[in-house]
Design a protein around this motif. Structure first.
Motif, PDB file in Angstrom:
ATOM      1  N   GLU A  18       0.857  -1.187   0.000  1.00 53.67           N
ATOM      2  CA  GLU A  18       0.000   0.000   0.000  1.00 53.67           C
ATOM      3  C   GLU A  18       0.893   1.237   0.000  1.00 53.67           C
ATOM      4  OE1 GLU A  18      -3.546   2.052   2.703  1.00 53.67           O
ATOM      5  OE2 GLU A  18      -2.745   0.058   3.196  1.00 53.67           O
ATOM      6  N   GLY A  19       0.726   2.085  -0.988  1.00 54.14           N
ATOM      7  CA  GLY A  19       1.586   3.255  -1.123  1.00 54.14           C
ATOM      8  C   GLY A  19       2.863   2.979  -1.879  1.00 54.14           C
ATOM      9  N   GLY A  20       3.037   1.728  -2.400  1.00 48.66           N
ATOM     10  CA  GLY A  20       4.223   1.377  -3.165  1.00 48.66           C
ATOM     11  C   GLY A  20       4.329   2.189  -4.444  1.00 48.66           C
ATOM     12  N   SER A  21       5.529   2.213  -5.029  1.00 56.05           N
ATOM     13  CA  SER A  21       5.792   3.137  -6.124  1.00 56.05           C
ATOM     14  C   SER A  21       5.074   2.795  -7.422  1.00 56.05           C
ATOM     15  CB  SER A  21       7.300   3.221  -6.387  1.00 56.05           C
ATOM     16  OG  SER A  21       7.777   2.026  -6.964  1.00 56.05           O
ATOM     17  N   LEU A  22       4.663   1.525  -7.622  1.00 58.98           N
ATOM     18  CA  LEU A  22       3.988   1.196  -8.878  1.00 58.98           C
ATOM     19  C   LEU A  22       2.627   1.868  -9.003  1.00 58.98           C
ATOM     20  CD1 LEU A  22       4.701  -2.544  -9.753  1.00 58.98           C
ATOM     21  CD2 LEU A  22       5.637  -0.486 -10.783  1.00 58.98           C
ATOM     22  N   GLY A  23       2.099   2.353  -7.884  1.00 63.52           N
ATOM     23  CA  GLY A  23       0.832   3.058  -7.944  1.00 63.52           C
ATOM     24  C   GLY A  23       0.941   4.436  -8.568  1.00 63.52           C
ATOM     25  N   ARG A  24       2.168   4.979  -8.675  1.00 68.03           N
ATOM     26  CA  ARG A  24       2.323   6.330  -9.212  1.00 68.03           C
ATOM     27  C   ARG A  24       3.487   6.435 -10.192  1.00 68.03           C
ATOM     28  NH1 ARG A  24       6.849   7.343  -6.692  1.00 68.03           N
ATOM     29  NH2 ARG A  24       7.174   6.500  -4.610  1.00 68.03           N
ATOM     30  N   HIS A  25       4.281   5.368 -10.346  1.00 68.24           N
ATOM     31  CA  HIS A  25       5.523   5.453 -11.096  1.00 68.24           C
ATOM     32  C   HIS A  25       5.673   4.259 -12.019  1.00 68.24           C
ATOM     33  CE1 HIS A  25       9.837   5.690 -11.928  1.00 68.24           C
ATOM     34  NE2 HIS A  25       9.983   4.506 -11.412  1.00 68.24           N
ATOM     35  N   THR A  26       5.941   4.508 -13.308  1.00 71.18           N
ATOM     36  CA  THR A  26       6.213   3.443 -14.265  1.00 71.18           C
ATOM     37  C   THR A  26       7.713   3.349 -14.487  1.00 71.18           C
ATOM     38  OG1 THR A  26       4.115   3.803 -15.396  1.00 71.18           O
ATOM     39  CG2 THR A  26       5.821   2.592 -16.598  1.00 71.18           C
ATOM     40  N   PRO A  27       8.345   2.255 -14.062  1.00 66.20           N
ATOM     41  CA  PRO A  27       9.792   2.142 -14.216  1.00 66.20           C
ATOM     42  C   PRO A  27      10.220   2.155 -15.684  1.00 66.20           C
ATOM     43  CG  PRO A  27       8.948   0.498 -12.687  1.00 66.20           C
ATOM     44  CD  PRO A  27       7.760   1.105 -13.372  1.00 66.20           C
ATOM     45  N   ALA A  74      19.849  20.493  -9.493  1.00 64.42           N
ATOM     46  CA  ALA A  74      19.413  20.098  -8.155  1.00 64.42           C
ATOM     47  C   ALA A  74      17.911  20.302  -7.982  1.00 64.42           C
ATOM     48  CB  ALA A  74      20.176  20.879  -7.094  1.00 64.42           C
ATOM     49  N   PRO A  75      17.099  19.728  -8.868  1.00 65.41           N
ATOM     50  CA  PRO A  75      15.645  19.873  -8.723  1.00 65.41           C
ATOM     51  C   PRO A  75      15.146  19.095  -7.507  1.00 65.41           C
ATOM     52  CG  PRO A  75      16.132  18.283 -10.424  1.00 65.41           C
ATOM     53  CD  PRO A  75      17.452  18.876 -10.029  1.00 65.41           C
ATOM     54  N   THR A  76      13.963  19.415  -7.056  1.00 62.50           N
ATOM     55  CA  THR A  76      13.348  18.711  -5.936  1.00 62.50           C
ATOM     56  C   THR A  76      12.468  17.595  -6.483  1.00 62.50           C
ATOM     57  OG1 THR A  76      13.346  20.703  -4.581  1.00 62.50           O
ATOM     58  CG2 THR A  76      11.851  18.931  -3.934  1.00 62.50           C
ATOM     59  N   ALA A  77      12.767  16.363  -6.088  1.00 62.78           N
ATOM     60  CA  ALA A  77      12.003  15.216  -6.584  1.00 62.78           C
ATOM     61  C   ALA A  77      10.745  15.011  -5.760  1.00 62.78           C
ATOM     62  CB  ALA A  77      12.871  13.960  -6.523  1.00 62.78           C
ATOM     63  N   ALA A  78       9.686  14.559  -6.436  1.00 58.11           N
ATOM     64  CA  ALA A  78       8.442  14.262  -5.721  1.00 58.11           C
ATOM     65  C   ALA A  78       8.598  13.018  -4.862  1.00 58.11           C
ATOM     66  CB  ALA A  78       7.309  14.065  -6.729  1.00 58.11           C
ATOM     67  N   ALA A  79       9.434  12.072  -5.309  1.00 55.18           N
ATOM     68  CA  ALA A  79       9.642  10.835  -4.560  1.00 55.18           C
ATOM     69  C   ALA A  79      10.840  10.107  -5.143  1.00 55.18           C
ATOM     70  CB  ALA A  79       8.407   9.949  -4.606  1.00 55.18           C
ATOM     71  N   ILE A  80      11.398   9.185  -4.354  1.00 59.82           N
ATOM     72  CA  ILE A  80      12.455   8.293  -4.802  1.00 59.82           C
ATOM     73  C   ILE A  80      11.879   6.886  -4.855  1.00 59.82           C
ATOM     74  CG2 ILE A  80      14.777   7.424  -4.367  1.00 59.82           C
ATOM     75  CD1 ILE A  80      14.700  10.387  -4.926  1.00 59.82           C
ATOM     76  N   ASN A  81      12.231   6.127  -5.894  1.00 57.27           N
ATOM     77  CA  ASN A  81      11.641   4.818  -6.125  1.00 57.27           C
ATOM     78  C   ASN A  81      12.631   3.692  -5.845  1.00 57.27           C
ATOM     79  OD1 ASN A  81       9.098   5.947  -7.192  1.00 57.27           O
ATOM     80  ND2 ASN A  81      10.454   6.738  -8.787  1.00 57.27           N
ATOM     81  N   PRO A  82      12.159   2.431  -5.752  1.00 58.87           N
ATOM     82  CA  PRO A  82      13.026   1.309  -5.387  1.00 58.87           C
ATOM     83  C   PRO A  82      14.197   1.089  -6.344  1.00 58.87           C
ATOM     84  CG  PRO A  82      10.730   0.668  -5.244  1.00 58.87           C
ATOM     85  CD  PRO A  82      10.756   2.014  -5.896  1.00 58.87           C
ATOM     86  N   ASP A  83      14.058   1.555  -7.596  1.00 61.77           N
ATOM     87  CA  ASP A  83      15.135   1.390  -8.571  1.00 61.77           C
ATOM     88  C   ASP A  83      16.105   2.564  -8.571  1.00 61.77           C
ATOM     89  OD1 ASP A  83      13.384   3.238  -9.589  1.00 61.77           O
ATOM     90  OD2 ASP A  83      12.953   2.169 -11.448  1.00 61.77           O
ATOM     91  N   GLY A  84      15.972   3.465  -7.574  1.00 63.18           N
ATOM     92  CA  GLY A  84      16.866   4.616  -7.492  1.00 63.18           C
ATOM     93  C   GLY A  84      16.472   5.742  -8.407  1.00 63.18           C
TER      94      GLY A  84
END
Length: 301
Positions: free
Chosen positions: A54-63, A167-177
């Motif tokens: 729940e809240g994992g990155s695949l819900g918002r991020h396509t590797p 040096a932009p601000t990222a919305a999130a960091i994902n498991p693949d870096g």
């Protein structure tokens, strides 16, 4: 990374229920000869998110897929910009209690090996030595033309010099870096070539849409054959790259125990699933086995 991102799995309603008793893990380890198969869940306590909880990155991020990376210069620009930013956070991650417990079990001769589905190197940073990195490691880069392998830290320094002020601000960091950035934030980020031949550099990891090298798979299969049992730590076992080893162990009559808070695709093949947090559970198991866990990791990630 790993398999195609379109693959998904929804837990069936008839899966065996999990237990909150860590006893099966204690008994498995007490017998020795345990092969550990770890997934993204073991690294969440180090600040690295997983894919499918729940809240994992695949819900918002396509590797990034291998096909997109190799076919498009713009896709590579986007990947390296986001990955360069993500590496700053990813590279600072340190082993948690779960990683340190696994290393302690290895030092006490309770394990026959570790297969990690993660690319973060945190098992080795905690002191584990016999680790197969099923999906590779973000600590290395490889040239797709000449095959030269280099250090990710060295490339990070080159990218920093080539992209001053990035040096932009990222919305999130994902498991693949990979960091979540918009195309505007990526801008005209400069991608660097291989220093040996000028070819395209890729992180030495298995992208979605790419297959795990056959010799590595066979090495893992051999570890399963030689192990007395299999202990799965923090993996949903959604993709076949990890599930196949659970099936192999079960078909050979070897006991399988899973520690994962959510149901997994391998639950039907396991003696039981321990539905508890990994760090606290493995610390409790170590205490019951009188195994001392180092307070701090001996190596840097």
């Amino acid at each position: 990374m790993r398999m195609r991102p379109t693959l998904s799995w929804t837990p069936a309603g008839d899966l065996p229920p999990g237990t909150t008793d860590p006893g099966p893990v204690v008994e498995l380890l007490r017998a020795g000869g345990v092969l550990v198969l770890s997934g993204a869940g073991i690294s969440t306590e180090s600040g690295i998110p997983d894919y499918r909880s729940e809240g994992g990155s695949l819900g918002r991020h396509t590797p990034m897929t291998y096909q997109d990376f190799t076919a498009s210069a713009q896709a590579r620009r986007r990947y390296w910009a986001r990955s360069h930013l993500g590496w700053r956070t990813f590279g600072r991650a340190r082993p948690n209690a779960g990683h340190r417990a696994v290393a302690a079990f290895e030092r006490h001769g309770l394990l026959s090996g570790v297969i990690s589905q993660n690319v973060d190197g945190l098992h080795q940073a905690a002191g584990s030595e016999d680790v197969v990195e099923l999906h590779g490691s973000l600590s290395r880069v490889v040239c797709l033309s000449c095959g030269a392998v280099g250090s990710r830290r060295a490339l990070a320094l080159r990218l920093k010099e080539a992209n001053p002020g990035f040096a932009p601000t990222a919305a999130a960091i994902n498991p693949d870096g990979d960091a979540d950035l918009t195309d505007a934030q990526v801008g005209d980020f400069r991608v660097l070539p291989c220093l040996v031949c000028g070819g395209v550099l890729k992180p030495d990891v298995v992208f979605f849409g790419e297959t795990v090298p056959a010799p590595r798979v066979e090495r893992c299969r051999r570890l399963v054959r030689e192990a007395r049992s299999l202990l799965v730590l923090g993996s949903s076992l959604t993709v076949m790259s990890g599930l196949r080893f659970v099936r192999q162990a079960a078909e050979a009559g070897k006991p399988v125990v899973i520690v994962n808070r959510d149901p997994t695709r391998g639950d039907h093949h396991a003696l039981t699933r321990v539905a508890l947090p990994l760090g606290a559970t493995l610390t409790t198991v170590a205490d019951q086995l009188h195994v001392r866990i180092d307070a701090e990791a001996a190596e840097e990630a």
